[in-house]
Design a protein around this motif. Structure first.
Motif, PDB file in Angstrom:
ATOM      1  N   ASP A  54       0.842  -1.197   0.000  1.00  0.00           N
ATOM      2  CA  ASP A  54       0.000   0.000   0.000  1.00  0.00           C
ATOM      3  C   ASP A  54       0.877   1.246   0.000  1.00  0.00           C
ATOM      4  O   ASP A  54       1.553   1.531   0.978  1.00  0.00           O
ATOM      5  N   GLY A  55       0.874   1.974  -1.086  1.00  0.00           N
ATOM      6  CA  GLY A  55       1.666   3.191  -1.190  1.00  0.00           C
ATOM      7  C   GLY A  55       2.349   3.263  -2.534  1.00  0.00           C
ATOM      8  O   GLY A  55       2.398   2.301  -3.283  1.00  0.00           O
ATOM      9  N   ASP A  56       2.881   4.433  -2.818  1.00  0.00           N
ATOM     10  CA  ASP A  56       3.558   4.648  -4.085  1.00  0.00           C
ATOM     11  C   ASP A  56       4.974   4.107  -4.030  1.00  0.00           C
ATOM     12  O   ASP A  56       5.779   4.532  -3.209  1.00  0.00           O
ATOM     13  N   LEU A  57       5.274   3.158  -4.876  1.00  0.00           N
ATOM     14  CA  LEU A  57       6.614   2.613  -4.997  1.00  0.00           C
ATOM     15  C   LEU A  57       7.219   3.158  -6.285  1.00  0.00           C
ATOM     16  O   LEU A  57       6.624   3.041  -7.351  1.00  0.00           O
ATOM     17  N   ILE A  58       8.383   3.760  -6.157  1.00  0.00           N
ATOM     18  CA  ILE A  58       9.112   4.252  -7.317  1.00  0.00           C
ATOM     19  C   ILE A  58      10.341   3.372  -7.489  1.00  0.00           C
ATOM     20  O   ILE A  58      11.103   3.176  -6.546  1.00  0.00           O
ATOM     21  N   ILE A  59      10.514   2.823  -8.675  1.00  0.00           N
ATOM     22  CA  ILE A  59      11.700   2.035  -8.999  1.00  0.00           C
ATOM     23  C   ILE A  59      12.476   2.836 -10.031  1.00  0.00           C
ATOM     24  O   ILE A  59      11.949   3.150 -11.104  1.00  0.00           O
ATOM     25  N   ASP A  60      13.705   3.199  -9.688  1.00  0.00           N
ATOM     26  CA  ASP A  60      14.487   4.135 -10.489  1.00  0.00           C
ATOM     27  C   ASP A  60      15.856   3.535 -10.821  1.00  0.00           C
ATOM     28  O   ASP A  60      16.810   3.714 -10.084  1.00  0.00           O
ATOM     29  N   PRO A  61      15.968   2.803 -11.943  1.00  0.00           N
ATOM     30  CA  PRO A  61      17.273   2.271 -12.346  1.00  0.00           C
ATOM     31  C   PRO A  61      18.164   3.412 -12.857  1.00  0.00           C
ATOM     32  O   PRO A  61      17.747   4.193 -13.716  1.00  0.00           O
ATOM     33  N   ILE A  62      19.340   3.524 -12.301  1.00  0.00           N
ATOM     34  CA  ILE A  62      20.322   4.499 -12.770  1.00  0.00           C
ATOM     35  C   ILE A  62      21.595   3.735 -13.118  1.00  0.00           C
ATOM     36  O   ILE A  62      21.647   2.517 -13.011  1.00  0.00           O
ATOM     37  N   ASP A  63      22.639   4.436 -13.538  1.00  0.00           N
ATOM     38  CA  ASP A  63      23.856   3.767 -14.002  1.00  0.00           C
ATOM     39  C   ASP A  63      24.397   2.725 -13.039  1.00  0.00           C
ATOM     40  O   ASP A  63      24.747   1.626 -13.448  1.00  0.00           O
ATOM     41  N   LYS A  64      24.509   3.055 -11.749  1.00  0.00           N
ATOM     42  CA  LYS A  64      25.207   2.183 -10.810  1.00  0.00           C
ATOM     43  C   LYS A  64      24.318   1.228 -10.037  1.00  0.00           C
ATOM     44  O   LYS A  64      24.810   0.253  -9.487  1.00  0.00           O
ATOM     45  N   MET A  65      23.013   1.505  -9.941  1.00  0.00           N
ATOM     46  CA  MET A  65      22.137   0.689  -9.110  1.00  0.00           C
ATOM     47  C   MET A  65      20.679   0.955  -9.449  1.00  0.00           C
ATOM     48  O   MET A  65      20.366   1.876 -10.191  1.00  0.00           O
ATOM     49  N   VAL A  66      19.818   0.150  -8.845  1.00  0.00           N
ATOM     50  CA  VAL A  66      18.379   0.376  -8.942  1.00  0.00           C
ATOM     51  C   VAL A  66      17.930   0.897  -7.586  1.00  0.00           C
ATOM     52  O   VAL A  66      18.143   0.245  -6.559  1.00  0.00           O
ATOM     53  N   LEU A  67      17.335   2.098  -7.589  1.00  0.00           N
ATOM     54  CA  LEU A  67      16.844   2.713  -6.367  1.00  0.00           C
ATOM     55  C   LEU A  67      15.382   2.337  -6.169  1.00  0.00           C
ATOM     56  O   LEU A  67      14.588   2.420  -7.107  1.00  0.00           O
ATOM     57  N   PHE A  68      15.024   1.945  -4.958  1.00  0.00           N
ATOM     58  CA  PHE A  68      13.636   1.728  -4.573  1.00  0.00           C
ATOM     59  C   PHE A  68      13.265   2.875  -3.640  1.00  0.00           C
ATOM     60  O   PHE A  68      13.916   3.061  -2.600  1.00  0.00           O
ATOM     61  N   LYS A  69      12.233   3.643  -4.032  1.00  0.00           N
ATOM     62  CA  LYS A  69      11.863   4.830  -3.265  1.00  0.00           C
ATOM     63  C   LYS A  69      10.403   4.758  -2.848  1.00  0.00           C
ATOM     64  O   LYS A  69       9.547   4.287  -3.589  1.00  0.00           O
ATOM     65  N   HIS A  70      10.156   5.264  -1.678  1.00  0.00           N
ATOM     66  CA  HIS A  70       8.806   5.459  -1.138  1.00  0.00           C
ATOM     67  C   HIS A  70       8.952   6.681  -0.251  1.00  0.00           C
ATOM     68  O   HIS A  70       9.281   6.563   0.915  1.00  0.00           O
ATOM     69  N   GLY A  71       8.765   7.855  -0.855  1.00  0.00           N
ATOM     70  CA  GLY A  71       9.259   9.071  -0.232  1.00  0.00           C
ATOM     71  C   GLY A  71      10.719   9.140  -0.628  1.00  0.00           C
ATOM     72  O   GLY A  71      11.053   9.347  -1.776  1.00  0.00           O
ATOM     73  N   GLY A  72      11.600   8.868   0.303  1.00  0.00           N
ATOM     74  CA  GLY A  72      13.025   8.811  -0.001  1.00  0.00           C
ATOM     75  C   GLY A  72      13.447   7.410  -0.406  1.00  0.00           C
ATOM     76  O   GLY A  72      12.646   6.464  -0.407  1.00  0.00           O
ATOM     77  N   THR A  73      14.712   7.257  -0.748  1.00  0.00           N
ATOM     78  CA  THR A  73      15.255   5.948  -1.108  1.00  0.00           C
ATOM     79  C   THR A  73      15.323   5.074   0.140  1.00  0.00           C
ATOM     80  O   THR A  73      15.889   5.470   1.148  1.00  0.00           O
ATOM     81  N   PHE A  74      14.726   3.884   0.069  1.00  0.00           N
ATOM     82  CA  PHE A  74      14.757   2.975   1.217  1.00  0.00           C
ATOM     83  C   PHE A  74      15.548   1.706   0.934  1.00  0.00           C
ATOM     84  O   PHE A  74      15.924   0.990   1.855  1.00  0.00           O
ATOM     85  N   ALA A  75      15.822   1.417  -0.342  1.00  0.00           N
ATOM     86  CA  ALA A  75      16.578   0.212  -0.678  1.00  0.00           C
ATOM     87  C   ALA A  75      17.249   0.395  -2.034  1.00  0.00           C
ATOM     88  O   ALA A  75      16.797   1.189  -2.868  1.00  0.00           O
TER      89      ALA A  75
END
Length: 161
Positions: A54-75
């Protein structure tokens, strides 16, 4: 949480006008194409657990890693030379033989890293830690001792490693 998309680079963030290195990110397919062969099944198991929360999950692949965000980056999920590093932040410090590095303390959070070489290592324990990190990122995760968490979102797009 409101998802904001940068009009210049097209990346998604948890805060309007979020400061960031404004350049286009990658698709997960582009990131996986240059990663270790076992990256994609590890990533897929993690996304399958986090996507329906429940909530907005943002998955943001960038050059070095894949960021998982919910508000800020959590993983983060990072393909290294010999393993896939799973980094995540919790309000508590874990004690486990699975942790690959010394736990780092950053303010009221503890950053943990687990290195994986096999998709079967993505088990319930790891997925529960990642789910806890998701909820803790916006202050909804209860303290492990039953107290309410007092976290606020940290809408800063930074490498949490």
């Amino acid at each position: 949480m409101t998802v904001w998309t940068c009009p210049n680079c097209g990346r998604d963030f948890g805060a309007r006008g979020q400061g960031h290195d404004c350049r286009p990110g990658l698709t997960i397919d582009e990131y996986a194409a240059r990663a270790l062969p076992f990256f994609r099944p590890i990533y897929d198991r993690i996304e399958a657990r986090l996507r329906p929360l429940d909530g907005d999950l943002i998955i943001d692949p960038i050059d070095k890693m894949v960021l998982f965000k919910h508000g800020g980056t959590f993983a983060t999920v990072t393909s290294m030379t010999k393993w896939v590093a799973i980094g995540f932040s919790l309000r508590r410090k874990l004690s486990s033989d699975r942790l690959s590095r010394k736990v780092g303390e950053y303010g009221s959070k503890y950053h943990h890293v687990v290195n994986l070489t096999d998709p079967d290592e993505v088990d319930d324990e790891l997925l529960e830690w990642l789910e806890e990190a998701f909820h803790a990122s916006v202050g909804r995760a209860p303290h492990p001792d039953g107290e309410d968490g007092d976290m606020v979102p940290d809408d800063v797009d930074v490498d949490i490693m």
